[in-house]
Motif scaffolding. Structure first.
Motif, PDB file in Angstrom:
ATOM      1  N   ARG A  84      42.417  -9.029 -36.670  1.00 39.09           N
ATOM      2  CA  ARG A  84      41.131  -9.539 -36.988  1.00 39.09           C
ATOM      3  C   ARG A  84      41.106 -10.874 -36.696  1.00 39.09           C
ATOM      4  O   ARG A  84      39.796 -11.001 -36.467  1.00 39.09           O
ATOM      5  CB  ARG A  84      41.323  -9.234 -38.789  1.00 39.09           C
ATOM      6  N   GLU A  90      35.757  -4.437 -34.382  1.00 37.91           N
ATOM      7  CA  GLU A  90      35.174  -3.942 -35.332  1.00 37.91           C
ATOM      8  C   GLU A  90      35.883  -4.401 -36.573  1.00 37.91           C
ATOM      9  O   GLU A  90      36.911  -3.958 -37.187  1.00 37.91           O
ATOM     10  CB  GLU A  90      35.491  -2.275 -35.505  1.00 37.91           C
ATOM     11  N   LYS A  91      35.204  -5.369 -37.271  1.00 37.17           N
ATOM     12  CA  LYS A  91      35.664  -6.245 -38.241  1.00 37.17           C
ATOM     13  C   LYS A  91      35.892  -5.152 -39.604  1.00 37.17           C
ATOM     14  O   LYS A  91      36.956  -5.403 -40.573  1.00 37.17           O
ATOM     15  CB  LYS A  91      35.085  -7.291 -38.714  1.00 37.17           C
ATOM     16  N   ASP A  92      34.960  -4.275 -39.688  1.00 33.05           N
ATOM     17  CA  ASP A  92      34.721  -3.479 -40.847  1.00 33.05           C
ATOM     18  C   ASP A  92      35.928  -2.441 -41.054  1.00 33.05           C
ATOM     19  O   ASP A  92      36.444  -2.220 -41.956  1.00 33.05           O
ATOM     20  CB  ASP A  92      33.324  -2.806 -40.996  1.00 33.05           C
ATOM     21  N   LYS A  93      36.244  -2.004 -39.687  1.00 34.05           N
ATOM     22  CA  LYS A  93      37.442  -0.947 -39.802  1.00 34.05           C
ATOM     23  C   LYS A  93      38.525  -1.507 -39.850  1.00 34.05           C
ATOM     24  O   LYS A  93      39.435  -1.240 -40.748  1.00 34.05           O
ATOM     25  CB  LYS A  93      37.339  -0.425 -38.230  1.00 34.05           C
ATOM     26  N   LYS A  95      39.047  -4.372 -41.683  1.00 37.93           N
ATOM     27  CA  LYS A  95      39.003  -4.649 -43.050  1.00 37.93           C
ATOM     28  C   LYS A  95      39.489  -3.386 -44.038  1.00 37.93           C
ATOM     29  O   LYS A  95      40.293  -3.657 -45.129  1.00 37.93           O
ATOM     30  CB  LYS A  95      37.627  -4.991 -43.635  1.00 37.93           C
ATOM     31  N   ASP A  96      39.009  -2.253 -43.732  1.00 35.56           N
ATOM     32  CA  ASP A  96      39.261  -1.099 -44.348  1.00 35.56           C
ATOM     33  C   ASP A  96      40.637  -0.651 -44.130  1.00 35.56           C
ATOM     34  O   ASP A  96      41.517  -0.154 -45.154  1.00 35.56           O
ATOM     35  CB  ASP A  96      38.346   0.253 -43.988  1.00 35.56           C
ATOM     36  N   ASN A  99      42.985  -3.099 -46.423  1.00 37.64           N
ATOM     37  CA  ASN A  99      42.762  -2.721 -47.676  1.00 37.64           C
ATOM     38  C   ASN A  99      43.561  -1.424 -48.003  1.00 37.64           C
ATOM     39  O   ASN A  99      44.287  -1.495 -49.044  1.00 37.64           O
ATOM     40  CB  ASN A  99      41.319  -2.467 -48.298  1.00 37.64           C
TER      41      ASN A  99
END
Length: 117
Positions: A84, A90-93, A95-96, A99
């Motif tokens: 990251r 892909e920052k959203d992927k 992040k998911d 998490n």
């Protein structure tokens, strides 16, 4: 990630699949190869150790395999955070995935703690 399975071994398996799919679609320079390789190894190790623990011959075996799964989950978070923070993707992927790795760590840690009671 969509609806998460209740059973920890299925959830770990689903997470492994998500990481494999993420890596398979990622475009990165050769310098990052070992980071993605380590991510793949640690992410898939979580579920493998959970499955081994569930089929262990003793409570001590169970706890040892779950402890290794917890360490792998924490290692996975490390590699995902490194990706990251160093690679433009892909920052959203990511992040998911971070998490979910964090949630898996908490669940596995809770199982280990409850074994000691």
């Amino acid at each position: 990630m969509s609806e998460k399975p209740f059973d920890i071994k299925h959830r770990c398996y689903q997470f492994s699949k998500e990481v494999i799919q993420f890596i398979s679609t990622a475009n990165y320079d050769r310098i990052y190869f070992s980071i993605f390789d380590q991510l793949l190894r640690s992410a898939t190790s979580i579920g493998a150790n959970v499955v081994e623990g569930k089929s262990g011959s003793s409570l001590k075996d169970f706890k040892n395999f779950y402890t290794i799964a917890l360490k792998s989950s924490n290692e996975t978070k490390y590699w995902l955070c490194l990706i990251r923070d160093t690679i433009s993707m892909e920052k959203d992927k990511i992040k998911d995935l971070i998490n979910e790795a964090d949630e898996l760590s908490k669940i596995i840690a809770s199982i280990i703690i409850n074994l000691q009671k």
